[in-house]
Design a protein around this motif. Structure first.
Motif, PDB file in Angstrom:
ATOM      1  N   HIS A  47       0.704  -1.176  -0.208  1.00 25.42           N
ATOM      2  CA  HIS A  47      -0.093  -0.026  -0.052  1.00 25.42           C
ATOM      3  C   HIS A  47       0.834   1.346   0.145  1.00 25.42           C
ATOM      4  CE1 HIS A  47      -3.321  -2.651   1.800  1.00 25.42           C
ATOM      5  NE2 HIS A  47      -3.510  -2.617   0.585  1.00 25.42           N
ATOM      6  N   GLU A  55       1.699   3.653   3.025  1.00 24.81           N
ATOM      7  CA  GLU A  55       2.364   3.038   4.434  1.00 24.81           C
ATOM      8  C   GLU A  55       3.650   3.139   4.299  1.00 24.81           C
ATOM      9  OE1 GLU A  55       0.045  -0.621   4.594  1.00 24.81           O
ATOM     10  OE2 GLU A  55      -1.882   0.234   4.503  1.00 24.81           O
ATOM     11  N   ARG A 112      -2.978   4.207  -1.543  1.00 29.00           N
ATOM     12  CA  ARG A 112      -3.158   3.000  -1.145  1.00 29.00           C
ATOM     13  C   ARG A 112      -2.995   2.112  -2.577  1.00 29.00           C
ATOM     14  NH1 ARG A 112      -5.549  -0.179   2.995  1.00 29.00           N
ATOM     15  NH2 ARG A 112      -6.604  -2.010   2.231  1.00 29.00           N
ATOM     16  N   HIS A 128       2.572  -3.641   7.456  1.00 27.32           N
ATOM     17  CA  HIS A 128       1.608  -2.667   6.958  1.00 27.32           C
ATOM     18  C   HIS A 128       1.355  -1.466   7.963  1.00 27.32           C
ATOM     19  CE1 HIS A 128      -0.970  -4.802   3.830  1.00 27.32           C
ATOM     20  NE2 HIS A 128      -0.215  -5.562   4.154  1.00 27.32           N
ATOM     21  N   GLU A 129       0.654  -0.599   7.732  1.00 24.83           N
ATOM     22  CA  GLU A 129       0.036   0.632   8.492  1.00 24.83           C
ATOM     23  C   GLU A 129      -1.498   0.608   8.524  1.00 24.83           C
ATOM     24  OE1 GLU A 129       2.650   3.981   9.306  1.00 24.83           O
ATOM     25  OE2 GLU A 129       3.490   3.488   7.293  1.00 24.83           O
TER      26      GLU A 129
HETATM   27 ZN   LIG Z   1      -1.778  -1.952   4.348  1.00 28.80          ZN
END
Ligand SMILES: [Zn+2]
Length: 261
Positions: free
Chosen positions: A70, A73, A111, A151-152
Motif C-alpha cells: 500500500h 504506508e 493505497r 503494514h500501517e
Molecule cells: Zn496496508
C-alpha cells in the motif's frame, strides 16, 4: 504518546522518497550478503526482491517478509531498510524480502497502484502486473516457516496484528506485542477494523479463504506456502519514526521467539 490527529478520511502524514529508500536498501543489502533481483512488471514498474541463504548451508528455517503493498504506508519499506542496515535478521535462516510491492502507489502516496487497484485484494486470481509478477516469484520459493507482512493503518489507535496460525499456539503474536509495547502504543480496542480482538492488539481472523472473494497476500501465502502468517499494522497517526520502530520491534520479537535467539 499521543497521535498527531492528521488523518481525516485517509493518511495525511509524512511521505517518503521510495526510489531513494530502495536505492539505500540495495546498497545496504550489497554489503550484508543479500542477493538482489529486480523484475520489470510493466514499463517503469520494477519490483525488488532480496534473498539471503542461511550461512554455511544450514537447513533453515525459511522466513519471508514483505512491505509496501500500500503506497500510503511508508513505515514498511523504511522498516525493511532498518532491518537490513542493522543486519538485524538472523544469519542461520533462509530469508526472502519484498521491500516495496507497490512502487507506483508510493509515487502518489496512494493505497492503490497507479491504475487504482488495491494490490492486497488481487491474490485470488491475480490481474495486476505487480501481483502477477509477485505470485510468479513466490511460486519459486519453498515452504515458508514464518511470514510477516508489514503494514500501517491510518485509523488505528495503536499497533495491532492479524495472526493466521492453524497449528497454534506459537506465542509469536504475544511476543510481538510485548516487543512493540515499549516503543509504540498497542491498540486497546475490543474491535479493530471491524474484527474482534482475542487479546489487546491481536486479531485471529477466520481462515477459510473461500469465504473471501478478494484475497490479500496473506491468504495466498496461507493457501500455497505457509502455516504461520502475521500481518502487522503500525498506527500511521503517530510520527513515522515510531511506526518504523514498532514494525522493526515486532519483526525482531517474532523472529527472536521463533528461532530461539
Ligand atoms: Zn496496508
Amino acid at each position: 504518546m499521543q497521535g498527531l490527529g492528521l488523518n481525516h478520511g485517509g493518511y495525511h502524514g509524512e511521505r517518503i522518497d521510495a526510489p531513494a529508500v530502495l536505492r539505500s536498501l540495495v546498497a545496504e543489502a550489497g554489503s550484508h550478503d543479500w542477493r538482489q533481483s529486480e523484475v520489470e512488471v510493466a514499463p517503469g514498474r520494477r519490483l525488488l526482491f532480496l534473498t539471503r541463504p542461511a550461512a554455511e548451508g544450514r537447513p533453515g528455517p525459511n522466513l519471508y517478509l514483505s512491505a509496501g503493498i500500500h503506497g500510503d504506508e511508508p513505515a514498511g519499506p523504511l522498516a525493511m531498510l532498518e532491518l537490513v542496515r542493522s543486519d538485524g535478521l538472523p544469519r542461520d535462516a533462509n530469508i526472502w524480502l519484498c521491500p516495496c510491492l507497490n512502487p507506483t502507489g508510493f509515487m502518489a502516496s496512494t493505497r492503490e497502484n497507479e491504475d487504482g487497484a488495491d494490490l492486497n485484494r488481487d491474490y485470488r486470481e491475480p490481474s495486476t502486473p505487480e501481483v502477477r509478477a509477485h505470485v510468479e516469484w513466490l511460486a519459486g520459493l519453498p515452504r515458508l516457516d514464518l511470514t510477516i507482512l508489514l503494514h500501517e493503518d491510518w485509523e488505528s489507535a495503536g499497533f495491532y496484528l492479524y495472526e493466521l496460525n492453524p497449528d497454534g499456539p506459537s506465542g509469536l503474536a504475544e511476543s510481538m506485542i510485548a516487543a512493540v509495547r515499549p516503543v509504540c502504543p498497542i491498540d486497546p480496542s475490543p474491535v479493530i477494523d471491524g474484527r474482534e480482538t482475542h487479546a489487546p492488539g491481536i486479531i485471529r481472523p477466520p481462515m477459510d479463504p473461500t469465504s473471501r472473494p478478494q484475497w490479500p497476500e496473506a491468504f495466498w501465502l496461507y493457501q500455497h506456502r505457509t502455516r504461520l502468517s502475521y500481518t502487522i499494522e503500525a498506527p500511521s497517526d503517530f510520527v513515522l519514526s515510531v511506526r518504523v520502530a514498532a514494525l522493526v520491534a515486532a519483526v525482531r520479537g517474532a523472529i527472536g521467539k521463533f528461532t530461539g535467539i
